[in-house]
Design an enzyme around this catalytic site. Structure first.
Site, PDB file in Angstrom:
ATOM      1  N   ASN A   9       0.847  -1.280  -0.047  1.00 55.39           N
ATOM      2  CA  ASN A   9       0.068   0.011  -0.055  1.00 55.39           C
ATOM      3  C   ASN A   9       1.058   1.159  -0.041  1.00 55.39           C
ATOM      4  O   ASN A   9       1.394   1.717   0.846  1.00 55.39           O
ATOM      5  CB  ASN A   9      -0.823  -0.087   1.261  1.00 55.39           C
ATOM      6  CG  ASN A   9      -1.816   1.125   1.480  1.00 55.39           C
ATOM      7  OD1 ASN A   9      -1.844   2.130   0.496  1.00 55.39           O
ATOM      8  ND2 ASN A   9      -2.306   1.405   2.584  1.00 55.39           N
ATOM      9  N   TRP A  10       1.238   1.840  -1.139  1.00 54.43           N
ATOM     10  CA  TRP A  10       2.029   2.965  -1.292  1.00 54.43           C
ATOM     11  C   TRP A  10       1.399   4.032  -0.558  1.00 54.43           C
ATOM     12  O   TRP A  10       2.120   5.154  -0.502  1.00 54.43           O
ATOM     13  CB  TRP A  10       2.259   3.402  -2.812  1.00 54.43           C
ATOM     14  CG  TRP A  10       3.081   2.047  -3.470  1.00 54.43           C
ATOM     15  CD1 TRP A  10       3.610   0.987  -3.151  1.00 54.43           C
ATOM     16  CD2 TRP A  10       3.482   2.038  -4.837  1.00 54.43           C
ATOM     17  NE1 TRP A  10       4.302   0.312  -3.856  1.00 54.43           N
ATOM     18  CE2 TRP A  10       4.230   0.948  -5.151  1.00 54.43           C
ATOM     19  CE3 TRP A  10       3.270   3.090  -5.938  1.00 54.43           C
ATOM     20  CZ2 TRP A  10       4.855   0.564  -6.271  1.00 54.43           C
ATOM     21  CZ3 TRP A  10       3.812   2.953  -7.148  1.00 54.43           C
ATOM     22  CH2 TRP A  10       4.542   1.680  -7.462  1.00 54.43           C
ATOM     23  N   LYS A  11       0.159   4.185  -0.483  1.00 54.65           N
ATOM     24  CA  LYS A  11      -0.439   5.687  -0.052  1.00 54.65           C
ATOM     25  C   LYS A  11      -0.088   6.575  -0.887  1.00 54.65           C
ATOM     26  O   LYS A  11      -0.230   6.296  -1.861  1.00 54.65           O
ATOM     27  CB  LYS A  11       0.062   5.787   1.694  1.00 54.65           C
ATOM     28  CG  LYS A  11      -0.058   4.422   2.439  1.00 54.65           C
ATOM     29  CD  LYS A  11      -0.070   4.852   3.796  1.00 54.65           C
ATOM     30  CE  LYS A  11      -0.030   3.366   4.697  1.00 54.65           C
ATOM     31  NZ  LYS A  11      -0.239   3.563   6.160  1.00 54.65           N
ATOM     32  N   HIS A  97      -9.586   1.359   4.536  1.00 51.88           N
ATOM     33  CA  HIS A  97      -8.305   1.670   5.444  1.00 51.88           C
ATOM     34  C   HIS A  97      -8.471   2.607   6.522  1.00 51.88           C
ATOM     35  O   HIS A  97      -9.483   3.610   6.553  1.00 51.88           O
ATOM     36  CB  HIS A  97      -7.226   2.004   4.446  1.00 51.88           C
ATOM     37  CG  HIS A  97      -5.936   2.089   5.125  1.00 51.88           C
ATOM     38  ND1 HIS A  97      -5.510   3.131   5.905  1.00 51.88           N
ATOM     39  CD2 HIS A  97      -4.890   1.202   5.112  1.00 51.88           C
ATOM     40  CE1 HIS A  97      -4.330   2.800   6.353  1.00 51.88           C
ATOM     41  NE2 HIS A  97      -3.841   1.741   6.008  1.00 51.88           N
ATOM     42  N   GLU A  99      -7.006   5.137   7.796  1.00 49.47           N
ATOM     43  CA  GLU A  99      -6.574   6.389   7.433  1.00 49.47           C
ATOM     44  C   GLU A  99      -7.867   7.076   6.454  1.00 49.47           C
ATOM     45  O   GLU A  99      -8.331   8.262   6.730  1.00 49.47           O
ATOM     46  CB  GLU A  99      -5.429   6.688   6.202  1.00 49.47           C
ATOM     47  CG  GLU A  99      -4.030   6.391   7.160  1.00 49.47           C
ATOM     48  CD  GLU A  99      -3.216   5.706   6.401  1.00 49.47           C
ATOM     49  OE1 GLU A  99      -3.000   5.879   5.180  1.00 49.47           O
ATOM     50  OE2 GLU A  99      -2.087   5.316   7.307  1.00 49.47           O
ATOM     51  N   GLU A 169      -5.652  -4.504  10.743  1.00 49.21           N
ATOM     52  CA  GLU A 169      -4.664  -3.468  10.851  1.00 49.21           C
ATOM     53  C   GLU A 169      -4.718  -2.661  12.283  1.00 49.21           C
ATOM     54  O   GLU A 169      -5.421  -1.527  12.227  1.00 49.21           O
ATOM     55  CB  GLU A 169      -4.269  -2.415   9.678  1.00 49.21           C
ATOM     56  CG  GLU A 169      -4.104  -3.159   8.283  1.00 49.21           C
ATOM     57  CD  GLU A 169      -3.472  -2.206   7.210  1.00 49.21           C
ATOM     58  OE1 GLU A 169      -2.249  -2.502   6.895  1.00 49.21           O
ATOM     59  OE2 GLU A 169      -4.322  -1.054   7.123  1.00 49.21           O
ATOM     60  N   GLY A 175       2.431   2.554  10.914  1.00 49.35           N
ATOM     61  CA  GLY A 175       3.519   3.805  10.589  1.00 49.35           C
ATOM     62  C   GLY A 175       4.058   4.180  11.993  1.00 49.35           C
ATOM     63  O   GLY A 175       4.764   5.016  11.802  1.00 49.35           O
ATOM     64  N   SER A 215       3.150  -1.585  10.666  1.00 46.99           N
ATOM     65  CA  SER A 215       4.737  -1.675  10.847  1.00 46.99           C
ATOM     66  C   SER A 215       5.287  -3.185  10.526  1.00 46.99           C
ATOM     67  O   SER A 215       6.369  -3.591  11.351  1.00 46.99           O
ATOM     68  CB  SER A 215       5.150  -1.359  12.356  1.00 46.99           C
ATOM     69  OG  SER A 215       4.876   0.033  12.569  1.00 46.99           O
ATOM     70  N   GLY A 236       2.673  -0.961   4.374  1.00 45.95           N
ATOM     71  CA  GLY A 236       2.868   0.569   4.044  1.00 45.95           C
ATOM     72  C   GLY A 236       4.339   0.817   3.747  1.00 45.95           C
ATOM     73  O   GLY A 236       4.886   0.698   2.508  1.00 45.95           O
ATOM     74  N   GLY A 237       4.717   1.371   4.733  1.00 43.62           N
ATOM     75  CA  GLY A 237       6.059   2.010   4.777  1.00 43.62           C
ATOM     76  C   GLY A 237       7.232   1.157   4.056  1.00 43.62           C
ATOM     77  O   GLY A 237       7.945   1.356   3.082  1.00 43.62           O
TER      78      GLY A 237
HETATM   79  P1  PGA Z   1       2.699   0.606   7.687  1.00 47.28           P
HETATM   80  O1  PGA Z   1       1.523   0.892   7.179  1.00 47.28           O
HETATM   81  O2  PGA Z   1       3.269  -0.807   7.296  1.00 47.28           O
HETATM   82  O3  PGA Z   1       3.491   1.909   7.093  1.00 47.28           O
HETATM   83  O4  PGA Z   1       2.597   0.434   9.004  1.00 47.28           O
HETATM   84  C1  PGA Z   1       0.323  -0.502   7.066  1.00 47.28           C
HETATM   85  C2  PGA Z   1      -0.778   0.141   5.992  1.00 47.28           C
HETATM   86  O5  PGA Z   1      -1.533   1.115   6.695  1.00 47.28           O
HETATM   87  O6  PGA Z   1      -1.434  -0.653   5.412  1.00 47.28           O
END
Ligand code: PGA
Length: 254
Positions: A9-11, A97, A99, A169, A175, A215, A236-237
């Site tokens: 997930n590149w966001k 998600h 967010e 999640e 993050g 994470s 994500g990251g």
């Molecule tokens: P993260 O994000 O790996 O940066 O914690 C995961 C996500 O939000 O899908």
């Protein structure tokens, strides 16, 4: 048989050029995967046709979107429909998600409509759930996540559910560098599978892919993925660098 998936997930990150290079590097370094193991790359909307073209014809590596709108078409300036995603070559879409829930006020009612749009247009859904820190501290995470799943997914038929992957999640782990322990992940994934079994039966629950997100990185992926109810990750990251992402993919492929 239940699939294992590592999804990126590149966001809201990477220019078109950077995205192209990252996908090229992932393709170049990708280990051979058996048919039940898959990589999904959820790039931003403007990347999707490029990502789809790069992945076209490649086995077990698929393009995903990070969102879609809850209506089929019309006067919704700035929004993107599930049908448009499908026409751009997209195969998976992330729905709900945390967010999106938090910053864009997406409610379970809206997520029902988004999920329906996605499934009606032949997309596979990655449906996200997970509790904030206050809920975890109060030890009420099971009820909280169960409600998200019931309100977001329980209108679906057994047939439709086959096209849904659930991503657990915990918000406090996204993050933050603070990963859920493998025991915490396993306990929640097992709970989610039981919730699904009670509504849809044991076969549907056994078939369901449940991803962990928050994470996840090469150093903890193997331990998380070794849990019996953890079927991969939503990353994500660590999905923004080819070597880190591929490190997590190898934890699934081993
Ligand atoms: P993260 O994000 O790996 O940066 O914690 C995961 C996500 O939000 O899908």
């Amino acid at each position: 048989m239940r699939k294992k998936i590592v999804a990126a997930n590149w966001k809201m990150n990477l220019t078109l050029e950077e995205g192209k290079t990252l996908v090229d590097n992932i393709i170049a370094g990708q280990p051979a995967l058996s048919a039940t193991k898959k990589i999904v790359i959820a790039s931003p909307y403007v990347h999707l046709t490029q990502t789809a073209a790069q992945l076209n014809g490649k086995d077990n590596i698929h393009v995903g979107a990070q969102n879609c709108y809850s209506e089929a078409s019309g006067a919704y300036t700035g929004e993107i429909s599930a049908g448009m995603l499908k026409s751009a070559g997209v195969e998976y879409v992330i729905i709900g998600h945390s967010e999106r829930r938090e910053y864009f006020n997406e409610t379970n009612t809206m997520l029902v409509k988004k999920t329906d749009q996605a499934l009606n247009n032949g997309l596979e859904v990655i449906f996200c759930c997970g509790e904030p820190l206050a809920i975890r501290d109060a030890d009420t995470q099971n009820t909280y996540v169960e409600k998200q799943i019931k309100e977001g997914l329980f209108h679906l038929s057994n047939e439709q559910l086959k096209h849904v992957v659930i991503a657990y999640e915990p918000i406090w782990a996204i993050g933050t560098g603070r990963t859920a322990s493998s025991q915490q992940a396993q306990d929640m994934h097992n709970h989610i599978r039981n919730v699904i079994a009670a509504q849809y039966g044991q076969d549907a629950a056994s078939y369901l892919t449940i991803l962990y997100g928050g994470s996840c990185k090469p150093s903890n992926a193997a331990e998380l993925f070794a849990c019996p109810d953890v079927d991969g990750g939503l990353i994500g990251g660590a999905s923004l660098k080819a070597d880190e992402f591929l490190g997590i993919v190898s934890a699934m492929s081993n």
